[in-house]
Design a protein around this motif. Structure first.
Motif, short mmCIF file in Angstrom:
data_model
loop_
_atom_site.label_atom_id
_atom_site.label_comp_id
_atom_site.label_asym_id
_atom_site.label_seq_id
_atom_site.Cartn_x
_atom_site.Cartn_y
_atom_site.Cartn_z
N GLN A 109 0.83 -1.21 0.00
CA GLN A 109 0.00 0.00 0.00
C GLN A 109 0.86 1.25 0.00
O GLN A 109 0.54 2.23 -0.68
CB GLN A 109 -0.88 0.02 1.25
CG GLN A 109 -2.10 -0.83 1.13
CD GLN A 109 -2.92 -0.71 2.39
OE1 GLN A 109 -2.46 -1.04 3.48
NE2 GLN A 109 -4.12 -0.21 2.26
N GLU A 112 2.28 1.69 -3.53
CA GLU A 112 1.27 2.23 -4.44
C GLU A 112 0.95 3.67 -4.12
O GLU A 112 0.78 4.49 -5.03
CB GLU A 112 -0.01 1.38 -4.37
CG GLU A 112 0.18 0.03 -4.99
CD GLU A 112 -1.10 -0.52 -5.60
OE1 GLU A 112 -2.17 -0.26 -5.01
OE2 GLU A 112 -1.00 -1.19 -6.63
N ASP A 116 1.18 6.38 -6.93
CA ASP A 116 -0.09 6.89 -7.43
C ASP A 116 -0.12 8.41 -7.47
O ASP A 116 -0.72 9.00 -8.36
CB ASP A 116 -1.25 6.41 -6.54
CG ASP A 116 -1.71 5.03 -6.92
OD1 ASP A 116 -1.18 4.52 -7.94
OD2 ASP A 116 -2.57 4.46 -6.23
N VAL A 143 1.77 -5.06 -7.24
CA VAL A 143 1.97 -3.68 -7.71
C VAL A 143 2.22 -3.73 -9.22
O VAL A 143 3.21 -4.28 -9.67
CB VAL A 143 3.15 -2.99 -6.99
CG1 VAL A 143 3.33 -1.58 -7.53
CG2 VAL A 143 2.92 -2.96 -5.49
N ASP A 144 1.27 -3.20 -9.98
CA ASP A 144 1.38 -3.23 -11.44
C ASP A 144 1.77 -1.84 -11.91
O ASP A 144 0.93 -0.97 -12.06
CB ASP A 144 0.04 -3.65 -12.04
CG ASP A 144 0.09 -3.70 -13.57
OD1 ASP A 144 1.20 -3.63 -14.12
OD2 ASP A 144 -0.98 -3.81 -14.18
N THR A 145 3.05 -1.65 -12.10
CA THR A 145 3.52 -0.33 -12.53
C THR A 145 4.74 -0.51 -13.41
O THR A 145 5.52 -1.43 -13.20
CB THR A 145 3.88 0.55 -11.32
OG1 THR A 145 4.41 1.79 -11.79
CG2 THR A 145 4.93 -0.11 -10.43
N THR A 230 -4.26 -6.68 -7.83
CA THR A 230 -3.57 -5.43 -7.49
C THR A 230 -4.42 -4.54 -6.58
O THR A 230 -3.96 -3.47 -6.19
CB THR A 230 -3.19 -4.65 -8.77
OG1 THR A 230 -4.37 -4.42 -9.52
CG2 THR A 230 -2.20 -5.42 -9.62
N ASP A 231 -5.64 -4.98 -6.26
CA ASP A 231 -6.42 -4.24 -5.25
C ASP A 231 -5.97 -4.74 -3.89
O ASP A 231 -6.41 -5.79 -3.42
CB ASP A 231 -7.93 -4.53 -5.39
CG ASP A 231 -8.44 -4.20 -6.78
OD1 ASP A 231 -7.80 -3.36 -7.45
OD2 ASP A 231 -9.46 -4.78 -7.19
#
Ligand SMILES: *[C@@H]1O[C@H](CO)[C@@H](O)[C@H](O)[C@H]1NC(C)=O
Ligand SMILES: *[C@@H]1O[C@H](CO)[C@@H](O)[C@H](O)[C@H]1NC(C)=O
Ligand SMILES: *[C@@H]1O[C@H](CO)[C@@H](O)[C@H](O)[C@H]1NC(C)=O
Ligand SMILES: *[C@@H]1O[C@H](CO)[C@@H](O)[C@H](O)[C@H]1NC(C)=O
Ligand SMILES: *[C@@H]1O[C@H](CO)[C@@H](O)[C@H](O)[C@H]1NC(C)=O
Ligand SMILES: *[C@@H]1O[C@H](CO)[C@@H](O)[C@H](O)[C@H]1NC(C)=O
Ligand SMILES: *[C@@H]1O[C@H](CO)[C@@H](O)[C@H](O)[C@H]1NC(C)=O
Ligand SMILES: *[C@@H]1O[C@H](CO)[C@@H](O)[C@H](O)[C@H]1NC(C)=O
Ligand SMILES: *[C@@H]1O[C@H](CO)[C@@H](O)[C@H](O)[C@H]1NC(C)=O
Ligand SMILES: *[C@@H]1O[C@H](CO)[C@@H](O)[C@H](O)[C@H]1NC(C)=O
Ligand SMILES: *[C@@H]1O[C@H](CO)[C@@H](O)[C@H](O)[C@H]1NC(C)=O
Ligand SMILES: *[C@@H]1O[C@H](CO)[C@@H](O)[C@H](O)[C@H]1NC(C)=O
Length: 345
Positions: A109, A112, A116, A143-145, A230-231
């Motif tokens: 978290q 992200e 974000d 984590v999709d980044t 990813t949530d």
């Protein structure tokens, strides 16, 4: 799958070192190359991602390469105050030698949250040596980044890696012993295996152009069919009433077990990871109630034809990685053998 092209002329990644000790005149030049050569135009398929608008903010390579800004998240290991430039911000979360599921979710978290906002171009997660494999794999999955997420117990190597634009489009990375690995593949028991590059003189030097590991490819099963992974469940919800014991996924070694043991355990556990030695098709460790994933701890790849009917083949994931992936899947109500096999394939 890695790009087969090996880039010999890696361009300057811009921007001076954030590590004051290195000296203000030192830049992260790896090798001079044409200015047009950036991770954005050498990564062959970033514009082919499942949802390109996710990446639209990244199209301005000039702006991204010129202005790195990092968040350092401390979870354990050794941290001493350094003379970081103002472009490196430090948040201390924990000081733990290993992290449980709640803590991993909390780290994810924070990662992200930092990315974000659009304020940071990358995150370094400092962890104790024993926590690197779990942190690297967990963050890889949830984590999709395309931005830099670097897990390390050597902060300066981690900052150097996350500072570079050449670390983008690779998924979460682990830097251990000066060697850079994909977080999806790093294994502390196989130093050097699957290395992507190394940190040399305060800058990462990669042996491959940017590419996602197969598991994390934007067109792969995980990112296409399991987007809810990813949530990240907010940490307060992962409380006692949410019963962590019902989410328990133990790892056991294959051998002779009375088949009734698994069925009697299956009310207490959510899934099982079996470390198999060789051909497991005759294993007694099967269950019709809970998912059972077969893995190997010596680097062997476990294929569907190697496991008993109804069980899941863990591919080339280590027992720890399979345990993490199965736990994440179960937390998202993904329980069917066929769905899980698609994920582990
Ligand atoms: C784009 O993705 C498709 C699969 O969705 C693949 O067949 C194609 O090769 C990809 N293109 C590039 C340039 O990677
Ligand atoms: C792609 O992502 C954008 C921005 O997050 C979102 O508005 C859009 O609905 C997404 N499109 C699809 C097909 O998921
Ligand atoms: C793009 O950046 C803007 C401003 O920083 C931000 O509001 C938006 O959410 C970003 N879009 C994506 C897809 O990250
Ligand atoms: C990225 O794309 C996926 C799939 O379309 C979408 O569910 C997700 O919300 C997008 N993420 C961002 C940050 O826009
Ligand atoms: C990219 O960013 C730079 C620096 O912030 C800016 O000067 C330039 O106009 C931007 N280009 C585009 C196409 O947005
Ligand atoms: C964690 O605690 C140990 C022992 O007190 C200390 O040596 C170490 O520096 C601490 N690590 C962090 C990241 O604060
Ligand atoms: C930070 O830099 C200053 C000036 O270079 C130096 O005097 C100081 O000792 C440094 N502090 C640390 C913790 O390295
Ligand atoms: C994780 O560890 C922390 C600190 O050791 C503890 O307070 C918490 O209850 C643990 N959570 C779970 C789910 O075990
Ligand atoms: C997603 O799931 C569907 C249905 O099971 C399957 O046909 C498809 O191949 C999957 N996509 C990927 C990229 O694995
Ligand atoms: C525990 O989790 C449940 C369900 O997610 C939630 O309703 C409850 O408020 C949580 N309790 C605390 C103390 O956070
Ligand atoms: C594993 O054992 C089964 C049953 O004994 C056999 O059919 C199969 O060929 C074996 N597989 C390998 C890879 O040896
Ligand atoms: C998450 O996605 C999977 C695959 O689409 C689906 O089977 C599962 O029910 C979803 N989980 C939740 C909690 O929505």
């Amino acid at each position: 799958m890695r790009a087969s092209l090996i880039l010999s002329a890696i361009c300057a990644a811009g921007a001076a070192s954030p590590i004051a000790a290195v000296g203000d005149d030192t830049t992260y030049v790896v090798e001079a190359g044409p200015a047009s050569l950036t991770p954005w135009n050498v990564w062959p398929s970033w514009s082919n991602a499942s949802n390109v608008s996710n990446y639209s903010n990244l199209s301005n390579a000039t702006a991204q390469v010129a202005a790195p800004k990092l968040e350092v998240i401390v979870t354990g290991g050794q941290y001493t105050m350094s003379n970081w430039s103002s472009e490196v911000h430090v948040t201390r979360l924990f000081n733990q030698s290993t992290l449980n599921a709640t803590q991993l979710a909390r780290v994810a978290q924070s990662v992200e949250g930092a990315l974000d906002g659009g304020e940071y171009t990358g995150v370094v997660v400092l962890g104790a040596g024993r926590a690197l494999e779990a942190l690297g794999f967990y963050l890889s999955v949830v984590v999709d980044t395309p931005e830099n997420v670097v897990v390390t117990s050597a902060l300066e190597d981690g900052v150097a890696t996350a500072w570079s634009a050449w670390s983008w489009f690779r998924g979460a990375l682990v830097v251990d012993g000066g060697v850079i690995y994909s977080g999806a593949a790093y294994s502390p028991s196989a130093p050097g295996w699957g290395a992507l590059g190394s940190v040399i003189a305060g800058a990462p030097r990669y042996w491959f152009t940017p590419a996602w590991p197969t598991l994390l490819a934007p067109w792969g099963s995980l990112r296409v069919n399991f987007t809810n992974f990813t949530d990240i469940v907010p940490a307060p919800a992962a409380n006692a009433t949410n019963s962590s014991s019902s989410m328990t996924v133990p790892v056991v070694f294959d051998g002779y077990y009375d088949p009734s043991i698994v069925s009697s355990l299956s009310t207490a556990i959510a899934g099982l990871v079996v470390v198999s030695s060789g051909n497991s098709t005759a294993s007694d460790l099967t269950s019709s109630n809970i998912p059972v994933v077969f893995t190997s701890d010596d680097g062997a790849t476990i294929l569907p034809e190697d496991v008993p009917a109804g069980a899941i083949a863990g591919g080339n994931l280590s027992p720890l990685k399979a345990q993490l992936l199965l736990s994440i899947a179960l937390s998202k109500d993904v329980k069917e053998t066929s769905s899980l096999q698609q994920l582990f394939a």
